[in-house]
Design a protein around this motif. Structure first.
Motif, PDB file in Angstrom:
ATOM      1  N   ALA A 113       0.841  -1.196   0.000  1.00 58.57           N
ATOM      2  CA  ALA A 113       0.000   0.000   0.000  1.00 58.57           C
ATOM      3  C   ALA A 113       0.877   1.248   0.000  1.00 58.57           C
ATOM      4  O   ALA A 113       1.958   1.256   0.596  1.00 58.57           O
ATOM      5  CB  ALA A 113      -0.919   0.003   1.221  1.00 58.57           C
ATOM      6  N   ASP A 114       0.411   2.298  -0.673  1.00 59.86           N
ATOM      7  CA  ASP A 114       1.156   3.549  -0.633  1.00 59.86           C
ATOM      8  C   ASP A 114       1.040   4.155   0.761  1.00 59.86           C
ATOM      9  O   ASP A 114       0.208   3.741   1.573  1.00 59.86           O
ATOM     10  CB  ASP A 114       0.633   4.529  -1.687  1.00 59.86           C
ATOM     11  CG  ASP A 114      -0.832   4.879  -1.477  1.00 59.86           C
ATOM     12  OD1 ASP A 114      -1.109   5.805  -0.705  1.00 59.86           O
ATOM     13  OD2 ASP A 114      -1.692   4.195  -2.074  1.00 59.86           O
ATOM     14  N   ASN A 115       1.881   5.144   1.030  1.00 62.91           N
ATOM     15  CA  ASN A 115       1.975   5.687   2.386  1.00 62.91           C
ATOM     16  C   ASN A 115       0.646   6.252   2.872  1.00 62.91           C
ATOM     17  O   ASN A 115       0.231   6.009   4.012  1.00 62.91           O
ATOM     18  CB  ASN A 115       3.054   6.774   2.424  1.00 62.91           C
ATOM     19  CG  ASN A 115       3.357   7.237   3.834  1.00 62.91           C
ATOM     20  OD1 ASN A 115       3.850   6.475   4.652  1.00 62.91           O
ATOM     21  ND2 ASN A 115       3.056   8.493   4.131  1.00 62.91           N
ATOM     22  N   GLU A 116      -0.046   6.994   2.015  1.00 58.38           N
ATOM     23  CA  GLU A 116      -1.308   7.609   2.430  1.00 58.38           C
ATOM     24  C   GLU A 116      -2.367   6.556   2.746  1.00 58.38           C
ATOM     25  O   GLU A 116      -3.079   6.650   3.753  1.00 58.38           O
ATOM     26  CB  GLU A 116      -1.811   8.538   1.326  1.00 58.38           C
ATOM     27  CG  GLU A 116      -3.091   9.278   1.689  1.00 58.38           C
ATOM     28  CD  GLU A 116      -3.517  10.260   0.615  1.00 58.38           C
ATOM     29  OE1 GLU A 116      -4.658  10.760   0.696  1.00 58.38           O
ATOM     30  OE2 GLU A 116      -2.710  10.521  -0.298  1.00 58.38           O
ATOM     31  N   THR A 117      -2.459   5.531   1.904  1.00 61.24           N
ATOM     32  CA  THR A 117      -3.436   4.467   2.138  1.00 61.24           C
ATOM     33  C   THR A 117      -3.101   3.684   3.397  1.00 61.24           C
ATOM     34  O   THR A 117      -3.993   3.335   4.185  1.00 61.24           O
ATOM     35  CB  THR A 117      -3.478   3.516   0.931  1.00 61.24           C
ATOM     36  OG1 THR A 117      -3.818   4.258  -0.242  1.00 61.24           O
ATOM     37  CG2 THR A 117      -4.506   2.413   1.149  1.00 61.24           C
ATOM     38  N   ALA A 118      -1.819   3.399   3.595  1.00 64.84           N
ATOM     39  CA  ALA A 118      -1.404   2.648   4.780  1.00 64.84           C
ATOM     40  C   ALA A 118      -1.755   3.400   6.055  1.00 64.84           C
ATOM     41  O   ALA A 118      -2.248   2.812   7.029  1.00 64.84           O
ATOM     42  CB  ALA A 118       0.096   2.367   4.723  1.00 64.84           C
ATOM     43  N   VAL A 119      -1.524   4.714   6.060  1.00 64.62           N
ATOM     44  CA  VAL A 119      -1.828   5.516   7.248  1.00 64.62           C
ATOM     45  C   VAL A 119      -3.336   5.589   7.476  1.00 64.62           C
ATOM     46  O   VAL A 119      -3.821   5.398   8.600  1.00 64.62           O
ATOM     47  CB  VAL A 119      -1.236   6.932   7.101  1.00 64.62           C
ATOM     48  CG1 VAL A 119      -1.701   7.823   8.245  1.00 64.62           C
ATOM     49  CG2 VAL A 119       0.283   6.869   7.065  1.00 64.62           C
ATOM     50  N   THR A 120      -4.087   5.854   6.410  1.00 65.65           N
ATOM     51  CA  THR A 120      -5.543   5.981   6.545  1.00 65.65           C
ATOM     52  C   THR A 120      -6.182   4.685   7.024  1.00 65.65           C
ATOM     53  O   THR A 120      -6.963   4.671   7.986  1.00 65.65           O
ATOM     54  CB  THR A 120      -6.162   6.401   5.201  1.00 65.65           C
ATOM     55  OG1 THR A 120      -5.568   7.633   4.763  1.00 65.65           O
ATOM     56  CG2 THR A 120      -7.661   6.588   5.340  1.00 65.65           C
ATOM     57  N   ASP A 121      -5.847   3.583   6.361  1.00 60.98           N
ATOM     58  CA  ASP A 121      -6.438   2.299   6.739  1.00 60.98           C
ATOM     59  C   ASP A 121      -5.908   1.813   8.085  1.00 60.98           C
ATOM     60  O   ASP A 121      -6.646   1.206   8.871  1.00 60.98           O
ATOM     61  CB  ASP A 121      -6.153   1.251   5.658  1.00 60.98           C
ATOM     62  CG  ASP A 121      -6.879   1.548   4.358  1.00 60.98           C
ATOM     63  OD1 ASP A 121      -7.749   2.446   4.364  1.00 60.98           O
ATOM     64  OD2 ASP A 121      -6.581   0.897   3.340  1.00 60.98           O
ATOM     65  N   GLY A 122      -4.622   2.067   8.345  1.00 62.98           N
ATOM     66  CA  GLY A 122      -4.051   1.645   9.621  1.00 62.98           C
ATOM     67  C   GLY A 122      -4.719   2.325  10.796  1.00 62.98           C
ATOM     68  O   GLY A 122      -5.081   1.680  11.790  1.00 62.98           O
ATOM     69  N   LEU A 123      -4.918   3.633  10.689  1.00 65.58           N
ATOM     70  CA  LEU A 123      -5.609   4.358  11.759  1.00 65.58           C
ATOM     71  C   LEU A 123      -7.079   3.980  11.824  1.00 65.58           C
ATOM     72  O   LEU A 123      -7.678   3.960  12.901  1.00 65.58           O
ATOM     73  CB  LEU A 123      -5.461   5.864  11.545  1.00 65.58           C
ATOM     74  CG  LEU A 123      -4.080   6.446  11.846  1.00 65.58           C
ATOM     75  CD1 LEU A 123      -4.030   7.910  11.452  1.00 65.58           C
ATOM     76  CD2 LEU A 123      -3.745   6.294  13.320  1.00 65.58           C
ATOM     77  N   GLY A 124      -7.654   3.669  10.667  1.00 70.61           N
ATOM     78  CA  GLY A 124      -9.048   3.249  10.665  1.00 70.61           C
ATOM     79  C   GLY A 124      -9.262   1.953  11.430  1.00 70.61           C
ATOM     80  O   GLY A 124     -10.299   1.764  12.076  1.00 70.61           O
ATOM     81  N   HIS A 125      -8.268   1.059  11.371  1.00 64.02           N
ATOM     82  CA  HIS A 125      -8.383  -0.221  12.064  1.00 64.02           C
ATOM     83  C   HIS A 125      -8.030  -0.119  13.548  1.00 64.02           C
ATOM     84  O   HIS A 125      -8.534  -0.897  14.360  1.00 64.02           O
ATOM     85  CB  HIS A 125      -7.470  -1.262  11.406  1.00 64.02           C
ATOM     86  CG  HIS A 125      -8.007  -1.816  10.127  1.00 64.02           C
ATOM     87  ND1 HIS A 125      -7.793  -1.210   8.907  1.00 64.02           N
ATOM     88  CD2 HIS A 125      -8.776  -2.914   9.874  1.00 64.02           C
ATOM     89  CE1 HIS A 125      -8.384  -1.916   7.955  1.00 64.02           C
ATOM     90  NE2 HIS A 125      -8.991  -2.947   8.505  1.00 64.02           N
ATOM     91  N   THR A 126      -7.155   0.807  13.900  1.00 66.41           N
ATOM     92  CA  THR A 126      -6.656   0.854  15.281  1.00 66.41           C
ATOM     93  C   THR A 126      -7.165   2.047  16.084  1.00 66.41           C
ATOM     94  O   THR A 126      -7.080   2.032  17.313  1.00 66.41           O
ATOM     95  CB  THR A 126      -5.119   0.903  15.289  1.00 66.41           C
ATOM     96  OG1 THR A 126      -4.675   2.082  14.588  1.00 66.41           O
ATOM     97  CG2 THR A 126      -4.536  -0.324  14.611  1.00 66.41           C
TER      98      THR A 126
END
Length: 224
Positions: A113-126
Motif C-alpha cells: 500500500a502507498d503511504n497515504e493508504t497505509a496511514v488511513t487504513d491503519g488508523l481506521g483499524h486501530t
C-alpha cells in the motif's frame, strides 16, 4: 527543607542520563521494529510534544491555582518526583500506543500500500481501539483526582490527561499529519542500517505472515 533540596538535586543530576537512556532505547527498538530511522525520531518528537502539553496544563492547574476551589487544593510548585513518575508512566503508555498504531501501518505498507493508504487504513483499524483503551485507562487515573492529597491529585489528573492528549490529539491528528508530510521518506534508512534490519529486525509475523508470504514467490522465482 534540606531533604527536599537533596531530593531535587539527586533527581535533577540523574535526569539527563535517564532521559538519554530512554531515548536511545526507544530509538533502537523502534528502528528494529520499523526498519526506519525517521519513524523513531517522529515518535520521540511527538511524545515530547504530548508531554510538554501535559506539563503546561498541569502547571496551569496546580501551580497557577486554577480549579483549586473545585479540586480542594492550595496552589504550590509542582513536586518534581511526582512529575517525573507521571511522565515516565505517560511516556511508556504513549509508546505502547505508538507501536500498536505503527505496526498496523507498517503491515499495510509492507503489503504494497502507498503511504497515504497505509496511514488511513491503519488508523481506521486501530483508532477506535486505542481511543477506547485510553479512555478506560484515563478514567482509572482520574479517580485519583478525587483524593484530598495534592500530589495524588496531580498524579491522577496528569496521567489521565497525558493519556487522553496522546491518544486523541497525537495519535488521531499529529501522527497522520506527520506521516502525510513525510511521505515515502517516513520509511527511510541508510543502506547499512537497512541491511542490519533485514538481518536482525523485529517482526510480529513469521513465515505465514501475509507480507512474508507475498515475498516468497518472488524469491523462489529469482532462484529459478
Amino acid at each position: 527543607d534540606a531533604a527536599l533540596v537533596d531530593s531535587k538535586d539527586s533527581i535533577g543530576g540523574r535526569l539527563p542520563m535517564a532521559v538519554a537512556l530512554i531515548a536511545l532505547t526507544t530509538f533502537a527498538l523502534l528502528f528494529l521494529f520499523t526498519g526506519s530511522i525517521v519513524q523513531p525520531l517522529r515518535a520521540l518528537v511527538l511524545n515530547v510534544i504530548s508531554l510538554a502539553a501535559t506539563l503546561g496544563v498541569m502547571t496551569w492547574i496546580f501551580q497557577d491555582g486554577h480549579f483549586s476551589s473545585l479540586l480542594g487544593f492550595t496552589a504550590q510548585p509542582m513536586e518534581m518526583s511526582m512529575t517525573v513518575l507521571m511522565f515516565c508512566i505517560a511516556f511508556g503508555l504513549s509508546m505502547d500506543y505508538e507501536v500498536f498504531v505503527t505496526s498496523r501501518i507498517k503491515e499495510l505498507h509492507d503489503l504494497g500500500a502507498d503511504n497515504e493508504t497505509a496511514v488511513t487504513d491503519g488508523l481506521g483499524h486501530t483508532g477506535r481501539i486505542v481511543s477506547a483503551a485510553a479512555f478506560l485507562l484515563a478514567v482509572s487515573f482520574f479517580a485519583f483526582g478525587t483524593a484530598k492529597i495534592s500530589f495524588m491529585q496531580m498524579f491522577g489528573l496528569g496521567s489521565g490527561l497525558a493519556i487522553l492528549i496522546d491518544a486523541l490529539a497525537v495519535r488521531g491528528v499529529l501522527v497522520p499529519a506527520a506521516m502525510r508530510l513525510l511521505g515515502g521518506s517516513a520509511w527511510y534508512a541508510p543502506g547499512p542500517l537497512r541491511r542490519f534490519h533485514d538481518r536482525f529486525g523485529l517482526s510480529e509475523g513469521g513465515p505465514d505472515h501475509p507480507a512474508v508470504a507475498a515475498e516468497a514467490p518472488a524469491k523462489d522465482t529469482a532462484r529459478v
